[in-house]
Design a protein around this motif. Sequence first.
Motif, PDB file in Angstrom:
ATOM      1  N   THR A   1       7.954  -1.900   4.859  1.00  0.00           N
ATOM      2  CA  THR A   1       7.400  -0.885   3.960  1.00  0.00           C
ATOM      3  C   THR A   1       6.699  -1.538   2.781  1.00  0.00           C
ATOM      4  O   THR A   1       5.597  -1.130   2.399  1.00  0.00           O
ATOM      5  CB  THR A   1       8.532   0.039   3.454  1.00  0.00           C
ATOM      6  N   ALA A   2       7.310  -2.568   2.223  1.00  0.00           N
ATOM      7  CA  ALA A   2       6.689  -3.266   1.093  1.00  0.00           C
ATOM      8  C   ALA A   2       5.370  -3.922   1.514  1.00  0.00           C
ATOM      9  O   ALA A   2       4.380  -3.866   0.776  1.00  0.00           O
ATOM     10  CB  ALA A   2       7.646  -4.306   0.535  1.00  0.00           C
ATOM     11  N   ALA A   3       5.353  -4.519   2.701  1.00  0.00           N
ATOM     12  CA  ALA A   3       4.131  -5.169   3.185  1.00  0.00           C
ATOM     13  C   ALA A   3       3.036  -4.132   3.431  1.00  0.00           C
ATOM     14  O   ALA A   3       1.870  -4.366   3.093  1.00  0.00           O
ATOM     15  CB  ALA A   3       4.422  -5.950   4.460  1.00  0.00           C
ATOM     16  N   ASN A   4       3.408  -2.997   4.008  1.00  0.00           N
ATOM     17  CA  ASN A   4       2.420  -1.940   4.258  1.00  0.00           C
ATOM     18  C   ASN A   4       1.867  -1.376   2.958  1.00  0.00           C
ATOM     19  O   ASN A   4       0.679  -1.122   2.827  1.00  0.00           O
ATOM     20  CB  ASN A   4       3.024  -0.821   5.096  1.00  0.00           C
ATOM     21  N   ASN A   5       2.739  -1.148   1.984  1.00  0.00           N
ATOM     22  CA  ASN A   5       2.296  -0.650   0.689  1.00  0.00           C
ATOM     23  C   ASN A   5       1.394  -1.640  -0.006  1.00  0.00           C
ATOM     24  O   ASN A   5       0.424  -1.281  -0.654  1.00  0.00           O
ATOM     25  CB  ASN A   5       3.488  -0.292  -0.195  1.00  0.00           C
ATOM     26  N   SER A   6       1.694  -2.925   0.143  1.00  0.00           N
ATOM     27  CA  SER A   6       0.877  -3.973  -0.474  1.00  0.00           C
ATOM     28  C   SER A   6      -0.501  -4.022   0.175  1.00  0.00           C
ATOM     29  O   SER A   6      -1.519  -4.145  -0.517  1.00  0.00           O
ATOM     30  CB  SER A   6       1.583  -5.326  -0.321  1.00  0.00           C
ATOM     31  N   ASN A   7      -0.541  -3.895   1.494  1.00  0.00           N
ATOM     32  CA  ASN A   7      -1.825  -3.922   2.206  1.00  0.00           C
ATOM     33  C   ASN A   7      -2.654  -2.677   1.922  1.00  0.00           C
ATOM     34  O   ASN A   7      -3.856  -2.750   1.803  1.00  0.00           O
ATOM     35  CB  ASN A   7      -1.589  -4.053   3.723  1.00  0.00           C
ATOM     36  N   ASN A   8      -2.024  -1.543   1.826  1.00  0.00           N
ATOM     37  CA  ASN A   8      -2.747  -0.299   1.535  1.00  0.00           C
ATOM     38  C   ASN A   8      -3.310  -0.287   0.127  1.00  0.00           C
ATOM     39  O   ASN A   8      -4.346   0.290  -0.121  1.00  0.00           O
ATOM     40  CB  ASN A   8      -1.829   0.925   1.760  1.00  0.00           C
ATOM     41  N   GLY A   9      -2.612  -0.902  -0.783  1.00  0.00           N
ATOM     42  CA  GLY A   9      -3.069  -0.935  -2.171  1.00  0.00           C
ATOM     43  C   GLY A   9      -4.250  -1.838  -2.391  1.00  0.00           C
ATOM     44  O   GLY A   9      -5.047  -1.652  -3.305  1.00  0.00           O
ATOM     45  N   SER A  10      -4.426  -2.830  -1.525  1.00  0.00           N
ATOM     46  CA  SER A  10      -5.531  -3.778  -1.709  1.00  0.00           C
ATOM     47  C   SER A  10      -6.810  -3.311  -1.040  1.00  0.00           C
ATOM     48  O   SER A  10      -7.850  -3.924  -1.195  1.00  0.00           O
ATOM     49  CB  SER A  10      -5.140  -5.154  -1.158  1.00  0.00           C
TER      50      SER A  10
END
Length: 67
Positions: free
Chosen positions: A57-66
Amino acid sequence: MEGFKWQKDMNLIMAIDLYVSGKLDNNSVAEASIHTTLETILQTQQAVMVATLASTTAANNSNNGSN
């Protein structure tokens, strides 16, 4: 034996269970030992699943934010 180093808590539980089972020569103690070991394994699996979900979830949120 390097694969077992990260499971110090489980190794301790199993060692105590085996020691007590050997000293008492009692089948019910051996059964309790097996149940304790299985419960520990299940709890470890659940902890790994939660950690995996959190990191994904953290990785997905990080990728979506960039994007």
